[in-house]
Design a protein around this motif. Structure first.
Motif, mmCIF file in Angstrom:
data_model
loop_
_atom_site.group_PDB
_atom_site.id
_atom_site.type_symbol
_atom_site.label_atom_id
_atom_site.label_comp_id
_atom_site.label_asym_id
_atom_site.label_seq_id
_atom_site.Cartn_x
_atom_site.Cartn_y
_atom_site.Cartn_z
ATOM 1 N N GLU A 1 7.503 3.750 7.795
ATOM 2 C CA GLU A 1 8.904 4.026 8.115
ATOM 3 C C GLU A 1 9.082 4.249 9.611
ATOM 4 O O GLU A 1 10.027 3.725 10.220
ATOM 5 N N ALA A 2 8.178 4.992 10.225
ATOM 6 C CA ALA A 2 8.243 5.224 11.672
ATOM 7 C C ALA A 2 8.043 3.914 12.449
ATOM 8 O O ALA A 2 8.735 3.655 13.438
ATOM 9 N N TYR A 3 7.114 3.092 11.982
ATOM 10 C CA TYR A 3 6.852 1.796 12.600
ATOM 11 C C TYR A 3 8.103 0.923 12.582
ATOM 12 O O TYR A 3 8.489 0.338 13.596
ATOM 13 N N LYS A 4 8.759 0.869 11.427
ATOM 14 C CA LYS A 4 9.948 0.031 11.293
ATOM 15 C C LYS A 4 11.116 0.596 12.123
ATOM 16 O O LYS A 4 11.901 -0.171 12.678
ATOM 17 N N GLN A 5 11.221 1.921 12.201
ATOM 18 C CA GLN A 5 12.265 2.511 13.042
ATOM 19 C C GLN A 5 12.036 2.164 14.510
ATOM 20 O O GLN A 5 12.981 1.876 15.232
ATOM 21 N N ALA A 6 10.776 2.189 14.935
ATOM 22 C CA ALA A 6 10.453 1.833 16.316
ATOM 23 C C ALA A 6 10.793 0.369 16.590
ATOM 24 O O ALA A 6 11.290 0.042 17.663
ATOM 25 N N LEU A 7 10.528 -0.509 15.627
ATOM 26 C CA LEU A 7 10.889 -1.913 15.792
ATOM 27 C C LEU A 7 12.401 -2.079 15.921
ATOM 28 O O LEU A 7 12.883 -2.862 16.745
ATOM 29 N N ALA A 8 13.135 -1.358 15.072
ATOM 30 C CA ALA A 8 14.596 -1.450 15.083
ATOM 31 C C ALA A 8 15.187 -0.931 16.387
ATOM 32 O O ALA A 8 16.206 -1.437 16.874
ATOM 33 N N ALA A 9 14.523 0.063 16.963
ATOM 34 C CA ALA A 9 15.009 0.650 18.213
ATOM 35 C C ALA A 9 14.777 -0.283 19.390
ATOM 36 O O ALA A 9 15.409 -0.144 20.437
ATOM 37 N N ALA B 1 5.052 6.980 5.275
ATOM 38 C CA ALA B 1 5.665 7.686 6.410
ATOM 39 C C ALA B 1 5.386 6.946 7.721
ATOM 40 O O ALA B 1 6.297 6.777 8.550
ATOM 41 N N ARG B 2 4.154 6.485 7.911
ATOM 42 C CA ARG B 2 3.827 5.754 9.140
ATOM 43 C C ARG B 2 4.561 4.418 9.193
ATOM 44 O O ARG B 2 5.018 3.991 10.258
ATOM 45 N N VAL C 1 0.838 -1.208 0.000
ATOM 46 C CA VAL C 1 0.000 0.000 0.000
ATOM 47 C C VAL C 1 0.869 1.252 0.000
ATOM 48 O O VAL C 1 0.564 2.243 -0.671
ATOM 49 N N ALA C 2 1.980 1.214 0.729
ATOM 50 C CA ALA C 2 2.868 2.379 0.854
ATOM 51 C C ALA C 2 3.484 2.810 -0.475
ATOM 52 O O ALA C 2 3.915 3.957 -0.607
ATOM 53 N N GLN C 3 3.502 1.931 -1.450
ATOM 54 C CA GLN C 3 4.074 2.291 -2.749
ATOM 55 C C GLN C 3 3.283 3.385 -3.456
ATOM 56 O O GLN C 3 3.830 4.094 -4.298
ATOM 57 N N THR C 4 2.019 3.515 -3.111
ATOM 58 C CA THR C 4 1.184 4.538 -3.750
ATOM 59 C C THR C 4 0.522 5.477 -2.750
ATOM 60 O O THR C 4 -0.275 6.320 -3.144
ATOM 61 N N ASP C 5 0.845 5.337 -1.471
ATOM 62 C CA ASP C 5 0.240 6.183 -0.438
ATOM 63 C C ASP C 5 1.345 6.754 0.450
ATOM 64 O O ASP C 5 1.861 6.062 1.330
#
Length: 148
Positions: free
Chosen positions: A139-147, A136-137, A127-131
């Motif tokens: 990317e933030a989600y994945k950064q939170a997982l990585a942290a 953005a959400r 979905v993020a490929q066209t939205d």
């Protein structure tokens, strides 16, 4: 934007694990039960009308013979993500093999056994490929997982 379909009401506890991820990422979803074997006409109609309902991707969970993801892929050009559900004597291995062994021209993406959460993340990536808002959400989600 995301359709979640499962072959049996007993699959719902597994498939429900996709919901918190989609909700956190602000992605609309619908959830239904329709068996490829017990309700073939209804199931085919779900796939054929998915795009007209605004869906961008389908997550299909199934156990045992796991025909549902392939049936969805046969009835739509939308991406389909299969979730093999642990059941039966082989505890989901049969479902995993069934989902990943689709015939040429009928691809189904596949996540690990009982891993509807990863299916939701993969659906979000599609979905993020066209939205850009979802992107953005995500990317933030994945950064939170990585942290961690």
């Amino acid at each position: 934007m995301v359709g979640i379909i499962m072959g049996s009401k007993s699959d719902e506890p597994i498939m429900q694990k996709a919901v918190p991820v989609l909700e956190e990422l602000g992605i609309a979803y619908e959830m239904t039960v329709s068996s490829a074997h017990r309700n073939p006409d209804r199931t085919g109609e779900y796939g054929r009308t998915a795009e007209a309902r605004g869906l961008k991707v389908i997550i299909a969970g199934a156990g045992l013979a796991a025909a549902l993801p392939g049936v969805m892929a046969a009835h739509t050009t939308l991406p389909v993500i299969g979730v093999p559900i642990a059941s039966g004597a082989l505890n989901g291995i049969d479902s995993l093999y069934a989902i990943v062994q689709m015939p040429p021209g009928v691809p189904v993406g596949c996540v690990g056994i009982d891993n509807a959460r990863n299916a939701a993340v993969l659906a979000a990536q599609i979905v993020a490929q066209t939205d850009p808002d979802v992107k953005a959400r995500l990317e933030a989600y994945k950064q939170a997982l990585a942290a961690g």
